[in-house]
Design an enzyme around this catalytic site. Structure first.
Site, PDB file in Angstrom:
ATOM      1  N   GLY A 112      -9.646-120.863 -41.226  1.00 18.12           N
ATOM      2  CA  GLY A 112      -9.136-122.177 -40.834  1.00 18.12           C
ATOM      3  C   GLY A 112      -7.772-122.610 -41.314  1.00 18.12           C
ATOM      4  O   GLY A 112      -7.315-123.675 -40.914  1.00 18.12           O
ATOM      5  N   GLY A 142      -4.789-121.279 -40.655  1.00 22.47           N
ATOM      6  CA  GLY A 142      -3.678-120.758 -39.837  1.00 22.47           C
ATOM      7  C   GLY A 142      -2.874-121.842 -39.136  1.00 22.47           C
ATOM      8  O   GLY A 142      -3.378-122.919 -38.805  1.00 22.47           O
ATOM      9  N   CYS A 196      -4.310-122.520 -35.716  1.00 20.07           N
ATOM     10  CA  CYS A 196      -5.767-122.454 -35.739  1.00 20.07           C
ATOM     11  C   CYS A 196      -6.355-123.858 -35.665  1.00 20.07           C
ATOM     12  O   CYS A 196      -5.838-124.777 -36.302  1.00 20.07           O
ATOM     13  CB  CYS A 196      -6.156-121.786 -37.050  1.00 20.07           C
ATOM     14  SG  CYS A 196      -7.821-122.105 -37.554  1.00 20.07           S
TER      15      CYS A 196
HETATM   16  P1  5GP Z   1      -0.432-118.361 -40.162  1.00 24.93           P
HETATM   17  O1  5GP Z   1       0.325-117.382 -40.994  1.00 24.93           O
HETATM   18  O2  5GP Z   1       0.170-118.541 -38.819  1.00 24.93           O
HETATM   19  O3  5GP Z   1      -0.673-119.652 -40.872  1.00 24.93           O
HETATM   20  O4  5GP Z   1      -1.901-117.737 -39.960  1.00 24.93           O
HETATM   21  C1  5GP Z   1      -2.091-116.518 -39.304  1.00 24.93           C
HETATM   22  C2  5GP Z   1      -3.562-116.243 -39.216  1.00 24.93           C
HETATM   23  O5  5GP Z   1      -4.261-117.250 -38.484  1.00 24.93           O
HETATM   24  C3  5GP Z   1      -3.916-114.976 -38.468  1.00 24.93           C
HETATM   25  O6  5GP Z   1      -3.655-113.794 -39.197  1.00 24.93           O
HETATM   26  C4  5GP Z   1      -5.397-115.186 -38.152  1.00 24.93           C
HETATM   27  O7  5GP Z   1      -6.227-114.860 -39.230  1.00 24.93           O
HETATM   28  C5  5GP Z   1      -5.450-116.690 -37.944  1.00 24.93           C
HETATM   29  N1  5GP Z   1      -5.509-117.036 -36.508  1.00 24.93           N
HETATM   30  C6  5GP Z   1      -4.719-116.578 -35.521  1.00 24.93           C
HETATM   31  N2  5GP Z   1      -5.035-117.152 -34.345  1.00 24.93           N
HETATM   32  C7  5GP Z   1      -6.057-117.970 -34.584  1.00 24.93           C
HETATM   33  C8  5GP Z   1      -6.837-118.825 -33.753  1.00 24.93           C
HETATM   34  O8  5GP Z   1      -6.613-118.986 -32.557  1.00 24.93           O
HETATM   35  N3  5GP Z   1      -7.846-119.484 -34.367  1.00 24.93           N
HETATM   36  C9  5GP Z   1      -8.113-119.341 -35.699  1.00 24.93           C
HETATM   37  N4  5GP Z   1      -9.146-119.989 -36.204  1.00 24.93           N
HETATM   38  N5  5GP Z   1      -7.373-118.571 -36.515  1.00 24.93           N
HETATM   39  C10 5GP Z   1      -6.360-117.900 -35.963  1.00 24.93           C
END
Ligand code: 5GP
Length: 350
Positions: A181, A183, A186
């Protein structure tokens, strides 16, 4: 029903307390680490930052650039065997060593990774990735893959609690991926109410993993370099980045020009955009748990990497850590109610 009363912390709830240092310059800081893995027994040396296996981020082009800095790229699972063949033929051993092959947990996924790994013995890393790593089926898949690939470095996730980290390591994972959660694109916490503040998840999961000679990857929630430093300071061995690497040439996204300005789309893997591309739309039994954003185009990812690595070296000098491992030892978090000064936030950075 039960309530846990102790407070769980995210990156925004803390800062790192500066400490006396013997380091004269940022250039004295070594960001590379050497890991030996529990089951694979092989070692890897490099800077333990990983481009996320999202289809826009974990691209072959990203791997070419990140590998030149000795960073890892988790290649998204949507490349065909033919595309892998072409890439492997033209790619050096060093780049293949810095690549993580990603997979889901279906029968077809298993068949596909067997084919990919048969293409080159220089591919060492596998990431078994599901949004919810708490299912028994997932655990048994990790076990099956470990039996088939006794020598590969296997990462599995995502989970956020120590007992599940232990279960995955005991089932064959060398490294457990942590984050539910946090991300940037996300929406799981909004749609489901499920989640765990990322810094506390790191601290608790690192403790569980290290006790069993495993490692963790902090996945998601880093929006600035200071968050990456906090993730390492909290005990994470590796840090995975999505949003911070989005909007660059090396991403898989079309550049859109609007009123003379360039933009690129970035979307979550559970967003409507991703489901439209990969599975022909949103199935009626599930909800969308990711969003799509339009980002200003940032050019080559190289500049962003220099900025991240420079920031991390600076963190290390502030606490007197000569390397990343020492950063964890020398980190004292202070709980805060403020982060940066936003008074000029709406002004352009010249
Ligand atoms: P960020 O670095 O952008 O904060 O987080 C990246 C991570 O968010 C990804 O490696 C993956 O674990 C997670 N993530 C990517 N797409 C989604 C999504 O559509 N839903 C959720 N719950 N997590 C995501």
């Amino acid at each position: 029903m039960r309530i846990e009363e102790d407070i769980k912390l995210g990156f925004k709830d803390v800062l790192i307390r500066p400490k006396r240092s013997l380091l004269k310059s940022r250039s004295q800081v070594e960001l590379s680490r050497n890991f030996i893995f529990k089951y694979a027994k092989s070692s890897w040396s490099g800077i333990p930052i990983i481009a996320s296996n999202m289809d826009t981020i974990g691209t072959f082009n990203m791997a070419m650039v990140l590998s030149s800095f000795n960073l890892l790229t988790a290649i998204n699972k949507y490349y065909s065997i033919k595309e892998w063949c072409i890439f492997i033929k033209k790619t050096s051993r060093k780049i293949l060593n810095n690549i993580i092959v990603s997979t889901g947990i279906s029968h077809d996924d298993f068949t596909k990774i067997k084919k990919i790994f048969s293409l080159s013995k220089d591919l060492n890393y596998l990431c078994i990735d599901v949004a919810n790593g708490y299912s028994e089926y997932f655990v048994s898949f990790v076990n099956k893959v470990r039996n088939y690939f006794p020598d590969k470095i296997i990462c599995a996730g995502n989970v956020v609690t120590g007992e599940m980290v232990e279960e995955l390591i005991l089932s064959g994972a060398d490294i457990v991926k942590v984050g539910i959660g946090p991300g940037s694109v996300c929406t799981t916490r909004i749609k489901t109410g499920i989640g765990y503040p990322q810094l506390s998840a790191i601290i608790e999961c690192a403790d569980a993993a290290h006790g069993l000679k495993g490692q963790i990857i902090s996945d998601g929630g880093c929006s600035v370099t200071g968050d990456i430093a906090k993730a390492f300071g909290g005990g994470s061995d590796f840090v995975m980045l999505g949003g911070m690497l989005a909007g660059h040439y090396e991403c898989n996204g079309k550049i859109i020009t609007n009123n003379g300005k360039k933009f690129m789309l970035f979307y979550g893997m559970s967003s409507k955009s991703a489901m439209n591309i990969h599975v022909g739309g949103v199935a009626s039994y599930r909800s969308v748990e990711g969003k799509t954003v339009k980002l200003p185009f940032k050019g080559s990812v190289e500049n962003t990497i220099y900025d991240i690595l420079g920031g991390l070296r600076s963190t290390c000098t502030y606490v007197g850590a000569g390397n990343l491992k020492e950063l964890t030892k020398r980190t004292t978090f202070i709980r805060v109610n403020e982060q940066e000064n936003l008074v000029f936030d709406n002004k352009k950075d010249f």
